[in-house]
Motif scaffolding. Structure first.
Motif, PDB file in Angstrom:
ATOM      1  N   LEU A 111      23.927  21.914  34.703  1.00  0.00           N
ATOM      2  CA  LEU A 111      25.385  21.577  34.223  1.00  0.00           C
ATOM      3  C   LEU A 111      26.413  21.244  35.284  1.00  0.00           C
ATOM      4  CD1 LEU A 111      25.425  24.231  31.161  1.00  0.00           C
ATOM      5  CD2 LEU A 111      25.135  21.764  31.128  1.00  0.00           C
ATOM      6  N   LEU A 112      26.284  21.982  36.181  1.00  0.00           N
ATOM      7  CA  LEU A 112      27.177  21.769  37.177  1.00  0.00           C
ATOM      8  C   LEU A 112      27.091  20.901  38.353  1.00  0.00           C
ATOM      9  CD1 LEU A 112      28.376  25.523  37.876  1.00  0.00           C
ATOM     10  CD2 LEU A 112      29.656  23.742  36.353  1.00  0.00           C
ATOM     11  N   LYS A 113      25.783  20.229  38.334  1.00  0.00           N
ATOM     12  CA  LYS A 113      25.311  19.245  39.267  1.00  0.00           C
ATOM     13  C   LYS A 113      25.300  19.827  40.538  1.00  0.00           C
ATOM     14  CE  LYS A 113      26.283  15.267  36.425  1.00  0.00           C
ATOM     15  NZ  LYS A 113      26.702  15.909  35.197  1.00  0.00           N
ATOM     16  N   LEU A 114      24.917  21.008  40.668  1.00  0.00           N
ATOM     17  CA  LEU A 114      24.877  21.648  42.037  1.00  0.00           C
ATOM     18  C   LEU A 114      23.472  21.774  42.430  1.00  0.00           C
ATOM     19  CD1 LEU A 114      27.346  24.635  41.390  1.00  0.00           C
ATOM     20  CD2 LEU A 114      27.830  22.480  42.730  1.00  0.00           C
ATOM     21  N   LEU A 115      22.969  21.091  43.497  1.00  0.00           N
ATOM     22  CA  LEU A 115      21.504  21.077  44.035  1.00  0.00           C
ATOM     23  C   LEU A 115      21.100  22.651  44.376  1.00  0.00           C
ATOM     24  CD1 LEU A 115      19.213  19.374  44.365  1.00  0.00           C
ATOM     25  CD2 LEU A 115      20.174  19.107  46.832  1.00  0.00           C
ATOM     26  N   TYR A 116      21.993  23.363  45.152  1.00  0.00           N
ATOM     27  CA  TYR A 116      21.688  24.396  45.483  1.00  0.00           C
ATOM     28  C   TYR A 116      21.140  25.561  44.560  1.00  0.00           C
ATOM     29  CZ  TYR A 116      26.434  25.635  45.091  1.00  0.00           C
ATOM     30  OH  TYR A 116      27.756  25.872  44.913  1.00  0.00           O
ATOM     31  N   PHE A 117      21.814  25.501  43.389  1.00  0.00           N
ATOM     32  CA  PHE A 117      21.597  26.419  42.385  1.00  0.00           C
ATOM     33  C   PHE A 117      20.562  26.142  41.736  1.00  0.00           C
ATOM     34  CE2 PHE A 117      25.979  28.211  41.747  1.00  0.00           C
ATOM     35  CZ  PHE A 117      25.386  29.486  41.740  1.00  0.00           C
ATOM     36  N   THR A 118      20.022  24.722  41.391  1.00  0.00           N
ATOM     37  CA  THR A 118      18.771  24.003  40.845  1.00  0.00           C
ATOM     38  C   THR A 118      17.530  24.524  41.757  1.00  0.00           C
ATOM     39  OG1 THR A 118      20.091  22.126  40.089  1.00  0.00           O
ATOM     40  CG2 THR A 118      17.610  21.942  40.041  1.00  0.00           C
ATOM     41  N   ILE A 119      17.715  24.385  43.035  1.00  0.00           N
ATOM     42  CA  ILE A 119      16.536  24.658  43.899  1.00  0.00           C
ATOM     43  C   ILE A 119      16.340  25.985  43.937  1.00  0.00           C
ATOM     44  CG2 ILE A 119      15.908  24.657  46.168  1.00  0.00           C
ATOM     45  CD1 ILE A 119      17.304  21.928  46.701  1.00  0.00           C
ATOM     46  N   SER A 120      17.225  27.020  44.069  1.00  0.00           N
ATOM     47  CA  SER A 120      17.277  28.483  43.976  1.00  0.00           C
ATOM     48  C   SER A 120      16.574  28.877  42.807  1.00  0.00           C
ATOM     49  CB  SER A 120      18.465  29.143  44.195  1.00  0.00           C
ATOM     50  OG  SER A 120      19.707  29.006  43.138  1.00  0.00           O
ATOM     51  N   GLY A 121      16.954  28.333  41.542  1.00  0.00           N
ATOM     52  CA  GLY A 121      16.432  28.641  40.160  1.00  0.00           C
ATOM     53  C   GLY A 121      15.135  28.439  40.085  1.00  0.00           C
ATOM     54  N   ALA A 122      14.501  27.035  40.586  1.00  0.00           N
ATOM     55  CA  ALA A 122      13.405  26.646  40.679  1.00  0.00           C
ATOM     56  C   ALA A 122      12.545  27.438  41.603  1.00  0.00           C
ATOM     57  CB  ALA A 122      13.105  25.072  40.794  1.00  0.00           C
ATOM     58  N   ALA A 123      12.846  27.557  42.687  1.00  0.00           N
ATOM     59  CA  ALA A 123      12.143  28.443  43.646  1.00  0.00           C
ATOM     60  C   ALA A 123      11.935  29.847  43.159  1.00  0.00           C
ATOM     61  CB  ALA A 123      12.857  28.427  45.173  1.00  0.00           C
ATOM     62  N   GLY A 124      13.060  30.561  42.674  1.00  0.00           N
ATOM     63  CA  GLY A 124      12.648  31.720  42.153  1.00  0.00           C
ATOM     64  C   GLY A 124      11.797  32.126  40.992  1.00  0.00           C
ATOM     65  N   LEU A 125      11.759  30.946  40.179  1.00  0.00           N
ATOM     66  CA  LEU A 125      10.586  30.789  39.162  1.00  0.00           C
ATOM     67  C   LEU A 125       9.211  30.828  39.763  1.00  0.00           C
ATOM     68  CD1 LEU A 125      12.591  28.903  36.155  1.00  0.00           C
ATOM     69  CD2 LEU A 125      11.720  31.322  36.184  1.00  0.00           C
ATOM     70  N   VAL A 126       9.187  29.808  40.885  1.00  0.00           N
ATOM     71  CA  VAL A 126       7.860  29.494  41.036  1.00  0.00           C
ATOM     72  C   VAL A 126       7.495  30.977  41.966  1.00  0.00           C
ATOM     73  CG1 VAL A 126       6.684  28.469  43.140  1.00  0.00           C
ATOM     74  CG2 VAL A 126       8.132  27.274  41.439  1.00  0.00           C
ATOM     75  N   LEU A 127       8.224  31.757  42.571  1.00  0.00           N
ATOM     76  CA  LEU A 127       7.953  32.870  43.170  1.00  0.00           C
ATOM     77  C   LEU A 127       7.618  33.859  42.244  1.00  0.00           C
ATOM     78  CD1 LEU A 127      10.555  33.127  46.197  1.00  0.00           C
ATOM     79  CD2 LEU A 127       7.855  32.777  46.346  1.00  0.00           C
ATOM     80  N   ILE A 128       8.281  33.922  41.190  1.00  0.00           N
ATOM     81  CA  ILE A 128       8.103  34.856  40.043  1.00  0.00           C
ATOM     82  C   ILE A 128       6.507  34.774  39.364  1.00  0.00           C
ATOM     83  CG2 ILE A 128       8.504  35.642  37.736  1.00  0.00           C
ATOM     84  CD1 ILE A 128      11.579  35.495  38.745  1.00  0.00           C
ATOM     85  N   VAL A 129       6.281  33.361  39.374  1.00  0.00           N
ATOM     86  CA  VAL A 129       4.956  33.097  38.720  1.00  0.00           C
ATOM     87  C   VAL A 129       3.772  33.458  39.730  1.00  0.00           C
ATOM     88  CG1 VAL A 129       3.687  31.077  38.023  1.00  0.00           C
ATOM     89  CG2 VAL A 129       5.821  31.213  37.027  1.00  0.00           C
ATOM     90  N   ILE A 130       4.234  33.105  41.006  1.00  0.00           N
ATOM     91  CA  ILE A 130       3.116  33.586  41.978  1.00  0.00           C
ATOM     92  C   ILE A 130       2.678  35.036  42.046  1.00  0.00           C
ATOM     93  CG2 ILE A 130       2.716  33.683  44.305  1.00  0.00           C
ATOM     94  CD1 ILE A 130       4.081  30.718  44.716  1.00  0.00           C
ATOM     95  N   PHE A 131       3.916  35.841  41.867  1.00  0.00           N
ATOM     96  CA  PHE A 131       4.040  37.457  42.001  1.00  0.00           C
ATOM     97  C   PHE A 131       3.013  37.827  40.696  1.00  0.00           C
ATOM     98  CE2 PHE A 131       5.616  41.467  40.391  1.00  0.00           C
ATOM     99  CZ  PHE A 131       5.387  42.069  41.278  1.00  0.00           C
ATOM    100  N   ILE A 132       3.422  37.200  39.541  1.00  0.00           N
ATOM    101  CA  ILE A 132       2.577  37.657  38.568  1.00  0.00           C
ATOM    102  C   ILE A 132       1.078  37.473  38.621  1.00  0.00           C
ATOM    103  CG2 ILE A 132       2.498  37.146  35.828  1.00  0.00           C
ATOM    104  CD1 ILE A 132       5.371  36.805  35.702  1.00  0.00           C
ATOM    105  N   MET A 133       0.883  36.143  38.931  1.00  0.00           N
ATOM    106  CA  MET A 133      -0.498  35.624  39.280  1.00  0.00           C
ATOM    107  C   MET A 133      -1.346  36.565  40.262  1.00  0.00           C
ATOM    108  SD  MET A 133      -1.075  32.824  37.633  1.00  0.00           S
ATOM    109  CE  MET A 133      -2.185  31.545  38.408  1.00  0.00           C
ATOM    110  N   ARG A 134      -0.476  36.831  41.279  1.00  0.00           N
ATOM    111  CA  ARG A 134      -1.376  37.976  42.237  1.00  0.00           C
ATOM    112  C   ARG A 134      -1.103  39.231  41.800  1.00  0.00           C
ATOM    113  NH1 ARG A 134      -0.551  36.587  48.287  1.00  0.00           N
ATOM    114  NH2 ARG A 134      -1.797  38.555  48.125  1.00  0.00           N
ATOM    115  N   THR A 135      -0.406  39.818  41.034  1.00  0.00           N
ATOM    116  CA  THR A 135      -0.434  41.067  40.333  1.00  0.00           C
ATOM    117  C   THR A 135      -1.666  41.214  39.317  1.00  0.00           C
ATOM    118  OG1 THR A 135       1.081  40.913  38.784  1.00  0.00           O
ATOM    119  CG2 THR A 135       1.631  42.025  40.882  1.00  0.00           C
ATOM    120  N   VAL A 136      -1.871  40.005  38.565  1.00  0.00           N
ATOM    121  CA  VAL A 136      -2.813  40.095  37.544  1.00  0.00           C
ATOM    122  C   VAL A 136      -4.256  39.740  37.898  1.00  0.00           C
ATOM    123  CG1 VAL A 136      -3.716  38.648  35.253  1.00  0.00           C
ATOM    124  CG2 VAL A 136      -1.378  39.048  35.676  1.00  0.00           C
ATOM    125  N   ILE A 137      -4.321  39.284  39.158  1.00  0.00           N
ATOM    126  CA  ILE A 137      -5.589  38.693  39.344  1.00  0.00           C
ATOM    127  C   ILE A 137      -6.232  39.812  40.369  1.00  0.00           C
ATOM    128  CG2 ILE A 137      -7.064  37.224  40.986  1.00  0.00           C
ATOM    129  CD1 ILE A 137      -5.357  34.885  39.821  1.00  0.00           C
TER     130      ILE A 137
END
Length: 137
Positions: A111-137
């Motif tokens: 919404l604010l066209k701020l690249l650093y927020f977009t990158i941090s949000g996407a990177a955070g989601l990716v890291l959370i998915v990796i964390f969930i995958m590692r704890t399940v497997i």
């Protein structure tokens, strides 16, 4: 035309020349015209009104960016404190709060066209998915 007005106009022309807003030969012609052939009256581009306004705007933009980052960290800190205070030990609730924060950052970045927020949000989601995958497997 009075000397102060000529000085302002020549400073603006030098600013245009420095930032390539007009072709150099046009700027040279205008400087020669306003200085009436007297090249000793060299005026720097830092005296230009546009240059001063640009510096003022840059300071305001940096302050606003810092404020956005501060608010994002405050929301993250409050959600972690809320989890620690009320829901300690419930890992899925923590993951949900972190996903909510990352989605909020992603939305703010879009919404604010701020690249650093977009990158941090996407990177955070990716890291959370990796964390969930590692704890399940």
């Amino acid at each position: 035309m009075n000397a102060q007005r000529k000085k302002i106009i020549m400073a603006e022309i030098n600013y245009w020349k420095q930032n390539k807003l007009l072709p150099e030969h046009y700027c040279n012609f205008l400087i020669t015209l306003y200085s009436q052939g007297d090249l000793e009256q060299e005026i720097s581009a830092t005296d230009a009104v546009l240059s001063k306004e640009k510096k003022k705007i840059n300071t305001r933009v940096i302050f606003i960016q810092f404020l956005y980052i501060l608010i994002a960290f405050a929301v993250l800190g409050m959600s972690l404190k809320l989890w620690t205070f009320f829901f300690t030990g419930k890992m899925m609730l923590l993951v949900g709060l972190l996903i909510m924060n990352c989605l909020l950052w992603l939305l703010a970045g879009r919404l604010l066209k701020l690249l650093y927020f977009t990158i941090s949000g996407a990177a955070g989601l990716v890291l959370i998915v990796i964390f969930i995958m590692r704890t399940v497997i």
